[in-house]
Write a protein that holds these residues in place. Sequence first.
Motif, PDB file in Angstrom:
ATOM      1  N   UNK A 136      21.211  23.839  24.529  1.00 22.13           N
ATOM      2  CA  UNK A 136      21.079  23.189  25.835  1.00 22.13           C
ATOM      3  C   UNK A 136      21.351  21.689  25.816  1.00 22.13           C
ATOM      4  N   UNK A 137      21.759  21.182  24.663  1.00 22.66           N
ATOM      5  CA  UNK A 137      22.369  19.855  24.623  1.00 22.66           C
ATOM      6  C   UNK A 137      23.887  20.011  24.564  1.00 22.66           C
ATOM      7  N   UNK A 138      24.351  20.931  23.706  1.00 24.83           N
ATOM      8  CA  UNK A 138      25.798  21.110  23.527  1.00 24.83           C
ATOM      9  C   UNK A 138      26.472  21.715  24.756  1.00 24.83           C
ATOM     10  N   UNK A 139      25.870  22.741  25.337  1.00 26.23           N
ATOM     11  CA  UNK A 139      26.519  23.459  26.443  1.00 26.23           C
ATOM     12  C   UNK A 139      26.870  22.569  27.635  1.00 26.23           C
ATOM     13  N   UNK A 140      25.908  21.806  28.182  1.00 29.97           N
ATOM     14  CA  UNK A 140      26.275  20.980  29.342  1.00 29.97           C
ATOM     15  C   UNK A 140      27.261  19.871  28.998  1.00 29.97           C
ATOM     16  N   UNK A 141      27.146  19.287  27.806  1.00 29.26           N
ATOM     17  CA  UNK A 141      28.087  18.229  27.420  1.00 29.26           C
ATOM     18  C   UNK A 141      29.506  18.782  27.316  1.00 29.26           C
TER      19      UNK A 141
ATOM     20  N   UNK B 119      30.632  21.511  28.837  1.00 24.35           N
ATOM     21  CA  UNK B 119      31.063  21.875  30.179  1.00 24.35           C
ATOM     22  C   UNK B 119      31.550  20.677  30.973  1.00 24.35           C
ATOM     23  N   UNK B 120      30.812  19.577  30.895  1.00 24.98           N
ATOM     24  CA  UNK B 120      31.196  18.370  31.636  1.00 24.98           C
ATOM     25  C   UNK B 120      32.509  17.780  31.120  1.00 24.98           C
ATOM     26  N   UNK B 121      32.825  18.042  29.849  1.00 26.33           N
ATOM     27  CA  UNK B 121      34.104  17.588  29.303  1.00 26.33           C
ATOM     28  C   UNK B 121      35.233  18.546  29.658  1.00 26.33           C
TER      29      UNK B 121
END
Length: 270
Positions: free
Chosen positions: A114-119, A121-123
Amino acid sequence: AMAEREGVPWWLRAYLLFAAVQGFGIGLTGLVSPADMQIPLRITPLNARFVAALYVAGGIGVLWGAFSRRRAEARLFVAAFTLATTLILIVTLLHWSDFMAPGLPHQVVWLFDYVADPLLGLAIIPLAALWPPRPRRNSLTPVLLTEAAVLGVLGVALLVAPDAVAATWPWSLPPVLGQLYACFFLTFALGAALAAGEVEERAVLGFVYSTLALMALMLLASILHLDRFKPEPVTVLWFAALGVGLVAFSGAVAVSRWLHGVRLAGAASR
């Protein structure tokens, strides 16, 4: 527009497949064996199965997106998954002491995801040009906008006033779980709003399948733990709402498949 017509690059497909593995890994475990669900929280079996239902339904959507032929068909699912993981990260930070309590399993994997996934996705959204199209009404726009409104209001209420909503919820709902539910309700609200104006028929159909699974799995979790429901009118309302949702989205799937067949027949006759 040119990027939208391009095929799905391997890294975008891999991101969505990874998202699907997460959803099915947590969700299927929770449905079959609630005590073993891979979430660092102490949860009752009913709440575990309900969270699991949310994960599996979301997993169906991102898996559908992973097998898109063109990247425009995947944009809805990338946006929804990015929102879900961002909101879950926020809820984790807000309830840090609950998620990071000593002795709870799965904490390291949970934080990594849940740190890697949103980062990521936003990229990926700007990198792959996965911006929503100019909205265009489709055959399912009314039912999808209704879904967006209902789940959006419910999600916002659970997120900002979990205690107040829990008081009228049909079973015992701790605030941290109310806000975790909210992450998924808001995600499905966003997905419904995007699908309501989506021009890609396949993306709309995939989202409708995902919502139909959501209704069916929430109903299953509820029936399995019927003894945990409050003997109050809100319980009747809950099951009535799920029944209406099942009928509405079963109909939406049928309409989508019929219209798709009509269009294919029309194209073949030309």
